[in-house]
Design an enzyme around this catalytic site. Sequence first.
Site, PDB file in Angstrom:
ATOM      1  N   ASP A 103       0.832  -1.198   0.000  1.00 60.03           N
ATOM      2  CA  ASP A 103       0.000   0.000   0.000  1.00 60.03           C
ATOM      3  C   ASP A 103       0.869   1.251   0.000  1.00 60.03           C
ATOM      4  O   ASP A 103       1.469   1.599   1.012  1.00 60.03           O
ATOM      5  CB  ASP A 103      -0.907   0.005   1.228  1.00 60.03           C
ATOM      6  N   ASP A 109      -1.527   5.482  -6.145  1.00 57.56           N
ATOM      7  CA  ASP A 109      -1.904   4.575  -5.069  1.00 57.56           C
ATOM      8  C   ASP A 109      -1.963   3.135  -5.562  1.00 57.56           C
ATOM      9  O   ASP A 109      -2.739   2.810  -6.468  1.00 57.56           O
ATOM     10  CB  ASP A 109      -3.269   5.002  -4.511  1.00 57.56           C
TER      11      ASP A 109
END
Length: 490
Positions: A108, A349
């Site tokens: 992440d 992201d």
Amino acid sequence: MRLLCFGSILILILIAAASSLQCHGLLLPLTNTLSSLGHTNDTSIHRLLHSSSLRSAARHRRHRGRRHGMPPPRHRQLSLPLAPGSDYTLSLLVGPPSTPSSVSLFLDTGSDLVWFPCAPFTCILCEGKATPGGNHSTPLPPPIDSRRIPCASPLCSTAHSSAPSSDLCAAARCPLDAIETDSCASHACPPLYYAYGDGSLIANLRRGRVGLAASVAVHNFTFACAHTALAEPVGVAGFGRGPLSLPAQLAPSLSGRFSYCLVAHSFRADRLIRPSPLILGRSTDDAAAAASSETTDDDFVYTPLLHNPKHPYFYSVALEAVSVGGRRIEAQPELGYVDRDGNGGMVVDSGTTFTMLPRDTFARVADEFARAMAAARFERAEDAEAQTGLAPCYRYSPSDRAVPPVALHFRGNATVALPRRNYFMGFKSEQGRGVGCLMLMNVGEDGGGPAGTLGNFQQQGFEVVYDVDAGRVGFARRRCTDLWDTFSRR
């Protein structure tokens, strides 16, 4: 997994002889959770599309600090990954070298903390949630060689959103005289509470040995043991721009630059033949060598990172325009800067599936795309839009070649021309008809925080390099499976 770069001997344990190592970075495999689902038919594909579209929107709302019209929460938010098919995991070895335990964590880049479930572990509303890696996702006992971080540590303050040590010492129940004399170092950092959209977790900061591969480990690695969670049974390897992130805790030779290349899958598990390569310590010379060895590669194009004062761990960049066919559509101004309240910019992201654009920009892109598709005589498929949450959708066959090209234009003259499969994917509707949908999404209601998100679906087939030292993000077309083969042979 193979060690390819020698770091600081004060931090890294190297089993292989240091003289035999060359600085090519550390190669780790990323596994898409889609591969754990086995065969994916057309019915499961449109269900995956629907769940991913819903949760991409939810994740973007979390980035903005809003929950369906509610005011921003008082607690720091943890950006968690999404649904099978949109997540990428890596494995870490936790605990003493004689008896390490393997744990699979979501990669992440939208958060800056490494955490995983620790026994005893209670997960509320986690029934039916898939856990990648099978037994590798079983909660671990707190590693016997680890210790709690003291509340006076700067890392404790960082994890608690820069709370002063006096407040943390009070939360840790230090006596007043210890707080006044700044001698509460023996008390452990208070538990962390993270809220994240539809769930939350409580964890304790610890420091211990974490292995990245069989031949490299970090002794004093700071991570969080979660004992209670809501709706999230799997941990996260935060790769954001913070001191607690995984890259930041590595030796300087590995921490300043990393990249990954996501193998294109189109939500079909049978296309994930090899893992997606994650390269820590990616050097510019190494990148050039890889590019020169592949005939279809373009050179990296770089765009500068924007500073976000409210969310400094975000990799925010400036999106200037989107091209559809031959028309350049200027992006809304807020996609090009981040203000002092942390609003604006586009976040790169790894944990969000689909690229999110603010309402006006998305509307103009979708309208131009629809105009070009209508001119090419494609028929609108509104039933597919209802099934997937994506729009616009059309009757489509893989043999159709008239779909207009789409490109993203970032600051620094960095143009990223997307392969068609990255923005328009063909599949079969529930009625068995061939359809295709635009794989970009509308942010929805206006709000604070990032104006847009560059999702991992649009990053497929590119090597995305996060050059923290130089303050930039780069993109280059790659055959990701070839890149894996090239590095794994070294």
